[in-house]
Design an enzyme around this catalytic site. Structure first.
Site, PDB file in Angstrom:
ATOM      1  N   SER A   1      49.642  47.774  31.727  1.00 36.42           N
ATOM      2  CA  SER A   1      48.607  48.804  31.746  1.00 36.42           C
ATOM      3  C   SER A   1      48.485  49.511  30.409  1.00 36.42           C
ATOM      4  O   SER A   1      49.470  49.709  29.702  1.00 36.42           O
ATOM      5  CB  SER A   1      48.897  49.837  32.829  1.00 36.42           C
TER       6      SER A   1
ATOM      7  N   LYS B   1      51.384  47.208  39.933  1.00 36.06           N
ATOM      8  CA  LYS B   1      50.222  47.372  39.044  1.00 36.06           C
ATOM      9  C   LYS B   1      48.935  47.547  39.852  1.00 36.06           C
ATOM     10  O   LYS B   1      48.059  48.325  39.493  1.00 36.06           O
ATOM     11  CB  LYS B   1      50.093  46.167  38.088  1.00 36.06           C
TER      12      LYS B   1
ATOM     13  N   HIS C   1      48.858  51.007  41.031  1.00 39.42           N
ATOM     14  CA  HIS C   1      48.530  51.821  39.847  1.00 39.42           C
ATOM     15  C   HIS C   1      47.007  51.894  39.692  1.00 39.42           C
ATOM     16  O   HIS C   1      46.434  52.960  39.494  1.00 39.42           O
ATOM     17  CB  HIS C   1      49.180  51.194  38.602  1.00 39.42           C
ATOM     18  N   ASN C   2      46.361  50.756  39.786  1.00 41.45           N
ATOM     19  CA  ASN C   2      44.910  50.725  39.605  1.00 41.45           C
ATOM     20  C   ASN C   2      44.177  51.436  40.736  1.00 41.45           C
ATOM     21  O   ASN C   2      43.146  52.067  40.514  1.00 41.45           O
ATOM     22  CB  ASN C   2      44.413  49.285  39.475  1.00 41.45           C
TER      23      ASN C   2
ATOM     24  N   GLU D   1      44.319  54.875  39.894  1.00 42.59           N
ATOM     25  CA  GLU D   1      43.370  55.026  38.762  1.00 42.59           C
ATOM     26  C   GLU D   1      41.936  55.236  39.298  1.00 42.59           C
ATOM     27  O   GLU D   1      41.227  56.137  38.861  1.00 42.59           O
ATOM     28  CB  GLU D   1      43.463  53.759  37.908  1.00 42.59           C
TER      29      GLU D   1
HETATM   30  C1  6PG Z   1      44.981  49.284  32.981  1.00 43.12           C
HETATM   31  C2  6PG Z   1      43.628  49.147  33.625  1.00 43.12           C
HETATM   32  C3  6PG Z   1      43.120  47.763  33.380  1.00 43.12           C
HETATM   33  C4  6PG Z   1      41.626  47.627  33.576  1.00 43.12           C
HETATM   34  C5  6PG Z   1      41.205  47.720  35.000  1.00 43.12           C
HETATM   35  C6  6PG Z   1      39.760  48.078  35.143  1.00 43.12           C
HETATM   36  O1  6PG Z   1      45.901  49.644  33.698  1.00 43.12           O
HETATM   37  O2  6PG Z   1      45.076  49.062  31.775  1.00 43.12           O
HETATM   38  O3  6PG Z   1      43.727  49.378  34.999  1.00 43.12           O
HETATM   39  O4  6PG Z   1      43.892  46.883  34.122  1.00 43.12           O
HETATM   40  O5  6PG Z   1      40.962  48.571  32.818  1.00 43.12           O
HETATM   41  O6  6PG Z   1      41.424  46.461  35.557  1.00 43.12           O
HETATM   42  O7  6PG Z   1      39.449  47.758  36.413  1.00 43.12           O
HETATM   43  P1  6PG Z   1      38.017  47.801  36.996  1.00 43.12           P
HETATM   44  O8  6PG Z   1      37.171  46.928  36.140  1.00 43.12           O
HETATM   45  O9  6PG Z   1      38.179  47.315  38.361  1.00 43.12           O
HETATM   46  O10 6PG Z   1      37.579  49.231  36.899  1.00 43.12           O
END
Ligand code: 6PG
Length: 466
Positions: free
Chosen positions: A130, A184, A187-188, A191
């Site tokens: 990430s 991960k 985590h997303n 996010e």
């Molecule tokens: C990270 C982000 C990275 C990416 C996402 C965006 O941790 O660096 O999460 O993995 O920016 O995959 O995801 P979306 O395109 O689904 O918003």
């Protein structure tokens, strides 16, 4: 002493940044790409770091150049291309070698690939990385799932290139096979929820309270100096400071309001439900993105029903307290999924270490994570973050604020999917006795499903069956 050596296949944005980071930290890197011309271009751009990188024109060349046991990172889409890559390299690798998928993968695929490679005495590692391009180049947060043997080879390399939080490298092995990719994924999911929550508060401040874009950015900047400090808050404040050069309009106003998504938020929700959990704040954020895509429908509904909303001047301090409580609940939901998966797959995920390695390098890095790590190391009641004594004042102050924000927003016509989900989750979880007795009665009435009683042991049916 010979430096640690690693192979990297796939020189897209993330792969190239990771290769440069590795080279800069003293790791010997061998690189290759599906289209070999990209290797030459990459080497030219690598500048002085090119001395520590060896480019290869083919996968065979890359693999032959690596010392055994080999470590080969594949920075390619974790879907069909990853399976095709494995089809190609399995025969070229030797027992004990490791292939590392450093993309965002569905952890079920990672588990399947780990089984496949194990049949050839090979290791497959799912490495969640990430921090976007900047993180990959200068220090990402990394979540590893794979064998202990692979970790022994990777640890000295990954600790060098990881983000550091006060000297602590933000990388850890969380378990075998899919554990790292699962962490991960969650985590997303967090996010997604955090981004949507910030967007909701932006909407309230800008269109409810009538503040201009720059003023909202300044409020976020102020919050970012306090308890709400986080990378996402920081970048949102920066984004809001931009104007379009020719028109001087706020730049954000020129962006179509249709959010993209690559699937990790959706995976979080799907896995939560599969595990008998429900991460409603993350679900709400995924839903908000999906609804955002229905631009034509929304315009039609606006034409039919109007889009009027009343003015709503919410106190900035009230919003800050509400957001902080909601942020605790959003992490709490994420960690509940992690705990459920840990039990289901026998991973023994360590929530303290997860919170610790999220403190730097990753997209959801936030000041709150220090306290989250602390709360888990103290062992919160029932394992629940929102019951942790160190969050009790945040919740006591924040929940009334959250209630006021959500109810006044609803009255004035503002949609707050994530903030509302936070409040609902809280209100459900603080009731020792909820509404499920009636659900049980209904189930028994139409399907004889039976229920437990509060006053007797056993399985019962209602008087409607006599
Ligand atoms: C990270 C982000 C990275 C990416 C996402 C965006 O941790 O660096 O999460 O993995 O920016 O995959 O995801 P979306 O395109 O689904 O918003």
């Amino acid at each position: 002493m010979t430096p640690p050596t690693i192979g990297l296949y796939g020189l897209g944005t993330m792969g190239a940044a990771l290769a440069l980071n590795l080279a800069e930290k003293g790791v010997r890197v061998h690189v290759a790409n599906r289209t070999p011309s990209a290797v030459l271009r990459f080497m030219e751009k690598a500048g002085p770091l090119a001395e520590k990188i060896e480019g290869h024109q083919s996968v065979e060349g890359l693999i032959a150049a690596l010392p055994t046991p080999r470590l080969v990172v594949a920075m390619i889409p974790s879907t069909a291309p990853m399976d095709a890559f494995l089809d190609e390299v399995i025969a070229q690798l030797a027992p004990g070698d490791t292939v590392i998928d450093a993309g965002n993968a569905d952890f079920h695929d990672t588990r399947r690939r780990a089984v496949r490679l194990a049949e050839h005495d090979l290791h497959f590692v799912g490495l969640g990385v990430s921090g976007g391009e900047e993180g990959a180049r200068n220090g990402p947060s990394m979540m590893m799932g794979g064998s202990a043997e692979s970790w022994a080879g990777l640890e000295p390399i990954l600790t060098r290139i990881a983000a550091q939080h006060e000297g602590d490298p933000c990388v850890a092995r969380f378990g075998p096979d899919g554990a790292g990719h699962f962490v991960k994924t969650v985590h997303n999911g967090i996010e997604y929820a955090d981004m949507q929550m910030i967007a909701e508060v932006y909407d309230l401040l800008r269109f409810g309270a009538g503040r201009d874009v720059r003023a909202v950015g300044k409020i976020f900047e102020g919050w970012n100096a306090g308890r709400l400090e986080s990378y996402l808050m920081e970048i949102t404040a920066t984004v809001l400071s931009y104007a379009d050069a020719p028109t001087n309009l706020p730049f954000v106003d020129l962006i179509e309001d249709r959010a993209g998504q690559k699937g990790t938020g959706r995976w979080t929700v799907i896995e939560a439900v599969r595990l008998g959990q429900s991460a409603t704040m993350i679900e709400a954020a995924v839903a908000a993105r999906a609804w955002s895509a229905e631009k034509g429908l929304r315009a039609r509904a606006e034409e039919t029903f109007g889009a009027d909303r009343a003015a709503l001047d919410l106190d900035v301090g009230l919003l800050e307290r509400a957001m902080l409580a909601a942020r605790v609940l959003e992490y709490a939901q994420g960690f509940r999924i992690l705990a459920a998966a840990s039990d289901q797959y026998d991973w023994r995920l360590d929530p303290v270490r997860i919170a610790e390695i999220w403190r730097a390098g990753c997209i959801i890095r936030a000041r709150l994570l220090d306290d989250i790590a602390g709360a888990f190391s103290e062992g919160p009641p029932e394992g629940q973050l929102f019951l942790a004594p160190r969050f009790s004042s945040v919740m006591m102050e924040g929940i009334p604020a959250l209630r006021e924000v959500v109810t006044r927003a609803a009255e004035a016509g503002y949609a707050t999917p994530v903030l509302s989900a936070a409040l609902t989750f809280w209100d459900v979880m603080r009731q020792g006795r909820g509404t499920a007795a009636l659900i049980q009665a209904q189930r028994d009435f139409f399907g004889r499903h039976g229920f437990e009683r509060t006053d007797q042991e056993g399985d019962f049916h209602g008087p409607w069956w006599r």
